[in-house]
Design a protein around this motif. Structure first.
Motif, short mmCIF file in Angstrom:
data_model
loop_
_atom_site.label_atom_id
_atom_site.label_comp_id
_atom_site.label_asym_id
_atom_site.label_seq_id
_atom_site.Cartn_x
_atom_site.Cartn_y
_atom_site.Cartn_z
N LEU A 82 -6.48 36.07 -16.00
CA LEU A 82 -5.36 35.94 -16.93
C LEU A 82 -4.32 37.01 -16.65
O LEU A 82 -4.63 38.08 -16.12
CB LEU A 82 -5.82 36.00 -18.38
N PHE A 83 -3.08 36.70 -17.00
CA PHE A 83 -1.95 37.56 -16.71
C PHE A 83 -1.13 37.77 -17.97
O PHE A 83 -0.69 36.82 -18.60
CB PHE A 83 -1.08 36.92 -15.62
N GLU A 84 -0.97 39.04 -18.34
CA GLU A 84 -0.11 39.39 -19.48
C GLU A 84 1.06 40.21 -18.93
O GLU A 84 0.96 41.40 -18.67
CB GLU A 84 -0.90 40.22 -20.51
N GLY A 85 2.18 39.53 -18.69
CA GLY A 85 3.37 40.18 -18.14
C GLY A 85 4.35 40.53 -19.23
O GLY A 85 4.50 39.80 -20.21
N TYR A 86 5.04 41.63 -19.06
CA TYR A 86 6.00 42.11 -20.06
C TYR A 86 7.13 41.09 -20.19
O TYR A 86 7.96 40.92 -19.29
CB TYR A 86 6.54 43.47 -19.63
N ASP A 87 7.19 40.42 -21.32
CA ASP A 87 8.14 39.33 -21.51
C ASP A 87 9.18 39.68 -22.58
O ASP A 87 9.32 38.95 -23.57
CB ASP A 87 7.42 38.03 -21.86
N ALA A 88 9.93 40.75 -22.34
CA ALA A 88 11.07 40.99 -23.22
C ALA A 88 11.99 39.78 -23.19
O ALA A 88 12.63 39.44 -24.19
CB ALA A 88 11.82 42.24 -22.78
N LEU A 146 -3.71 30.21 -13.98
CA LEU A 146 -3.38 31.57 -14.37
C LEU A 146 -2.90 31.60 -15.82
O LEU A 146 -1.70 31.60 -16.09
CB LEU A 146 -2.29 32.15 -13.44
N PRO A 147 -3.81 31.61 -16.80
CA PRO A 147 -3.39 31.71 -18.20
C PRO A 147 -2.48 32.92 -18.41
O PRO A 147 -2.79 34.03 -17.99
CB PRO A 147 -4.71 31.86 -18.94
N THR A 148 -1.34 32.68 -19.05
CA THR A 148 -0.29 33.69 -19.15
C THR A 148 0.20 33.78 -20.59
O THR A 148 0.37 32.76 -21.26
CB THR A 148 0.88 33.32 -18.21
N GLN A 149 0.45 35.02 -21.05
CA GLN A 149 0.92 35.25 -22.43
C GLN A 149 0.00 34.50 -23.40
O GLN A 149 0.46 33.70 -24.21
CB GLN A 149 2.37 34.82 -22.60
N THR A 150 -1.27 34.79 -23.33
CA THR A 150 -2.27 34.04 -24.08
C THR A 150 -2.16 34.22 -25.58
O THR A 150 -2.74 33.45 -26.35
CB THR A 150 -3.68 34.44 -23.62
N HIS A 151 -1.44 35.23 -26.04
CA HIS A 151 -1.23 35.47 -27.46
C HIS A 151 0.15 35.03 -27.92
O HIS A 151 0.47 35.11 -29.10
CB HIS A 151 -1.40 36.96 -27.76
#
Length: 409
Positions: free
Chosen positions: A291-297, A332-337
């Motif tokens: 999983l990928f948590e990228g800074y998504d301003a 690639l699950p992304t921004q899962t929250h």
């Protein structure tokens, strides 16, 4: 310090949010309390999550910008910590979301402290509104100083206008459109719908995204992160100590960065430099990351990071994100929250906490027994990624990054 010596020796033992009876979801536009209270609530929840007494904390790392938070001495005093061996007060924004964890891990690794509290707390809506740093640029008592004085006179008066230059260049070079950004936004919102913490939980369609007002072209309203009152915290300690605590540890495999890295072009992120080194330090490949948590301003930022890490070539993220590849059951699950654009904005630190929950298997969602690690995987209510073992978290524009791994011992 050789990278292999550091790898997986340090762990995240507990996480916490600034919950209250009035604000059970933790993220809001008006907390009704001061920032110290938010920080202490998050810290206490992190300690309870780990099974520690607050007085066992002997170190702390925090970060802030525009003097919008509270320093470590205030928080540690409020927690009743009797002895402090390490304290760091970083001045900076989203570039420190991963770096703050790395700094705490280094303090623990070198034996300076045993249990280090890492936190970010702010009244980002009701207090200091970060997105308004250019207000009053014409003079008077709100004059802009520092490097911003040279851009504010041209209308660069906040993050949306600042990063708008970058995304516009990116879009024109690679044929990316606002419709492509909308697909990313809709995926993130679909995850936020199942997140009780999220500020934005109403379903979103591509048509609604496109019809929303422009904030700073090409960004529409639903491309932009929230302004949020919140506190987030975690406890960092050795892997061995963490294994004796309440929750399954999440190991720190590698971390890198902490500031802006020179890039050839404005559409580039620092991952073109840091990404390969980070993967080598963790001894993993892109295929290993669950999983990928990228800074998504803003919606384009994780898309550009996906490209610069190497999951696809430059300009191909618009196709990569389609067909469910970044969904909860995708490649690639992304921004899962729901990310910063939906859950709320804690300067990226909430993205790190989300990765921890996913790897522990106790992601907070609408499943009846999520807190016990029981998930239905019914995507109407469940946002837990199946068998997630390795996560990548990246701070703003790739300025710092961290790879986390589920403890299998």
């Amino acid at each position: 310090m050789p990278e292999q010596d550091f790898r997986e020796k340090i762990a995240i033992a507990g996480i916490g949010y600034s919950r209250s009876a009035e604000n059970p979801g933790a993220f809001s536009k008006n907390s009704g309390v001061d920032v110290l209270t938010l920080a202490v609530r998050a810290a206490r929840e992190a300690c309870a999550d780990a099974g520690l007494a607050p007085k066992q904390i002997d170190g702390a790392v925090m970060y802030q910008i525009f003097d919008d938070s509270v320093r470590t001495n205030q928080v540690l005093s409020a927690l009743g910590c009797p002895a402090v061996n390490y304290a760091s007060n970083l001045v900076g924004g989203g570039n420190y979301a991963s770096f703050a964890v790395m700094q705490a891990a280094q303090a623990v690794y070198h034996g300076i402290a045993n249990y280090v509290l890492v936190y970010r707390a702010l009244n980002g809506r009701s207090g200091v509104r970060i997105g308004h740093w250019g207000a009053g640029a014409g003079g008077g008592q709100n004059r802009v100083g520092g490097e911003a004085q040279f851009s504010s006179i041209y209308g660069v008066a906040g993050a949306a206008s600042q990063y708008g230059f970058e995304v516009r260049r990116y879009m024109e070079l690679y044929g990316v459109t606002s419709l492509d950004l909308a697909h990313f936004a809709v995926n993130s919102r679909s995850n936020a719908v199942k997140n009780p913490r999220a500020m934005m939980r109403a379903p979103l369609t591509v048509e609604e995204h496109q019809a929303s007002r422009l904030i700073s072209a090409p960004y529409h309203l639903f491309d932009c992160c929230q302004e949020t009152d919140v506190g987030c915290a975690m406890i960092v300690t050795t892997a061995e100590r963490a294994r004796d605590l309440r929750k399954r540890p999440v190991l720190i495999s590698a971390a890198i960065g902490g500031g802006a890295n020179p890039v050839p072009n404005i559409e580039d992120t620092s991952l073109i430099h840091l990404g390969p080194r980070l993967l080598r330090a963790a001894d993993v490949t892109l295929d290993d990351i669950d999983l990928f948590e990228g800074y998504d301003a803003f919606t384009d930022m994780p898309m550009r990071m996906i490209e610069d890490m190497g999951w696809c070539k430059r300009g191909e993220a618009k196709d990569f994100i389609k067909d469910g590849r970044i969904s909860l059951d995708g490649k690639l699950p992304t921004q899962t929250h729901g990310g910063l654009i939906n859950e709320g904005y804690c300067h990226g630190f909430n993205n790190v906490l989300e990765a921890v929950q996913q790897l522990r298997g106790d992601t907070e969602d609408l499943c009846p027994n999520w807190h016990m690690g029981e998930h239905t995987y019914d995507r109407a209510v469940c946002r837990q990624v199946r068998d997630a073992k390795i996560a990548l978290n990246v701070s703003v524009m790739g300025s710092s990054a961290i790879i986390l791994k589920r403890d299998e011992s």
